[in-house]
Write a protein that holds these residues in place. Structure first.
Motif, PDB file in Angstrom:
ATOM      1  N   GLN A  77      49.822  50.501  54.536  1.00 26.34           N
ATOM      2  CA  GLN A  77      48.812  51.096  55.397  1.00 26.34           C
ATOM      3  C   GLN A  77      48.585  50.412  56.745  1.00 26.34           C
ATOM      4  O   GLN A  77      48.055  51.028  57.663  1.00 26.34           O
ATOM      5  CB  GLN A  77      47.456  51.105  54.663  1.00 26.34           C
ATOM      6  N   ALA A  78      48.948  49.151  56.863  1.00 25.15           N
ATOM      7  CA  ALA A  78      48.513  48.374  58.037  1.00 25.15           C
ATOM      8  C   ALA A  78      49.087  48.915  59.333  1.00 25.15           C
ATOM      9  O   ALA A  78      50.291  49.131  59.445  1.00 25.15           O
ATOM     10  CB  ALA A  78      48.916  46.916  57.876  1.00 25.15           C
ATOM     11  N   PRO A  79      48.244  49.117  60.350  1.00 27.35           N
ATOM     12  CA  PRO A  79      48.763  49.441  61.678  1.00 27.35           C
ATOM     13  C   PRO A  79      49.380  48.199  62.317  1.00 27.35           C
ATOM     14  O   PRO A  79      49.172  47.073  61.867  1.00 27.35           O
ATOM     15  CB  PRO A  79      47.516  49.900  62.442  1.00 27.35           C
ATOM     16  N   ALA A  80      50.151  48.422  63.369  1.00 27.70           N
ATOM     17  CA  ALA A  80      50.801  47.306  64.057  1.00 27.70           C
ATOM     18  C   ALA A  80      49.774  46.338  64.622  1.00 27.70           C
ATOM     19  O   ALA A  80      48.666  46.721  64.992  1.00 27.70           O
ATOM     20  CB  ALA A  80      51.685  47.841  65.181  1.00 27.70           C
ATOM     21  N   GLU A  81      50.152  45.054  64.669  1.00 26.67           N
ATOM     22  CA  GLU A  81      49.337  43.961  65.229  1.00 26.67           C
ATOM     23  C   GLU A  81      48.046  43.726  64.446  1.00 26.67           C
ATOM     24  O   GLU A  81      47.030  43.343  65.012  1.00 26.67           O
ATOM     25  CB  GLU A  81      49.012  44.206  66.704  1.00 26.67           C
TER      26      GLU A  81
END
Length: 326
Positions: free
Chosen positions: A234-238
């Motif tokens: 699920q994690a978005p970039a950065e």
């Protein structure tokens, strides 16, 4: 999703592999040998034999998958190759061996992250990298929005943190998961807490520094494993996340429960004595490292559900053997 996991045979890595498999992912785990990888194949994962110093191996592993979780790190001298060990030992004054080892570990980690990122570039694939909470500024509650602090006890690793997050510029969903100094759970034989157990046994006292009010965050390994899976999915970039079950357990409380179970006195020592008493752990034993996971819980829907540190220690399995550590 097909996932490449470095550090797959370690205490945390084995739990991460199991979590991924149980969620329906396919896993390729990095192992130093076929023998070391037998536990992975036994539970349905595939094995790639190599090390984080073998950049060609890392490129092959990352190029063939949909995402990567990078957990491997030189936590011990024996983790490095023979050539790296010789370079550390013969590279200068014997007094600076520990510093040279730490710098070699950090540079190896940075190169590994860069290599994994290059193999993943341009295809919106996730790369989740483990970092210590000790990269945060001490003596204040660290949050996920805080960047790493070069002056922190773990400051040498901030460059690896920055390298990971900068990979977002190449189209990679790069994120970091900060892990507390104490990750606990059954089967822990070589982590930081078993090292503390062995120091207490050897010294005959369970020590803390000054008032013992400095705090260490902690988390159960199974909660960590679930967070790595959620970040991968699920994690978005950065993104930055904190695998923290307890924001900060006072060191005095940790020393107290150790003394109770080992039937040894609990004693305060001076900060100046910490290095001699705790050895390599003396660098960290005085650190106040309170860390929040509130934003992680909000952003990923993660919630730690497994036993807290003291409750876990009180189950007794850390004290069943005369020697717990390596």
């Amino acid at each position: 999703m097909r996932v490449f996991v470095t550090g797959a045979t370690g205490f945390i890595g084995a739990a991460v592999v199991r979590e991924l498999l149980d969620a329906g992912h396919q896993v390729v785990g990095l192992a130093r040998s076929e023998e070391a990888g037998k536990g992975l194949t036994a539970i349905g994962a595939k094995v790639l034999v190599g090390s984080i110093e073998d950049l060609a191996c890392l490129r092959r592993g990352a190029a063939a998958v949909d995402g990567v979780i990078h957990l491997a790190y030189f936590h011990k001298f024996s983790h490095a190759s023979i050539s790296t060990r010789l370079r550390i030992l013969l590279g200068g004054s014997p007094r600076d061996v520990m510093l040279r080892f730490m710098k070699a570990a950090v540079e190896t980690d940075r190169r590994a992250i860069e290599t994994l990122g290059t193999a993943l570039s341009g295809r919106d694939r996730p790369l989740v990298v483990a970092m210590p909470t000790m990269t945060l500024t001490p003596n204040r509650l660290g949050t996920e929005d805080n960047a790493g602090d070069h002056q922190s006890p773990g400051g040498l690793r901030v460059l690896s943190e920055q390298t990971t997050l900068d990979l977002a510029n190449r189209g990679i969903r790069s994120s970091i998961v900060r892990i507390p100094p104490i990750v606990h759970g059954e089967g822990d034989r070589t982590g930081l807490f078993p090292s503390l157990v062995n120091i207490v046994r050897k010294k005959g006292i369970s020590a803390y520094m000054g008032s013992g009010s400095n705090r260490w965050p902690a988390v159960h390994r199974l909660d960590v494993a679930r967070l790595f899976r959620l970040a991968l999915e699920q994690a978005p970039a950065e993104s930055r996340f904190h695998a923290v079950g307890e924001e900060g357990v006072p060191f005095r409380e940790i020393a107290g429960v150790l003394g109770h179970h080992l039937n040894l006195p609990v004693k305060s020592i001076s900060v100046e004595e910490a290095g001699k008493h705790f050895g390599w752990l003396g660098l960290f034993a005085t650190v106040d490292n309170p860390t929040s996971s509130a934003l992680t819980q909000e952003r990923l829907g993660w919630k730690p559900v497994h036993p807290a540190l003291i409750d876990d220690i009180n189950q007794g399995y850390y004290f069943k053997n005369s020697s717990v550590g390596p």
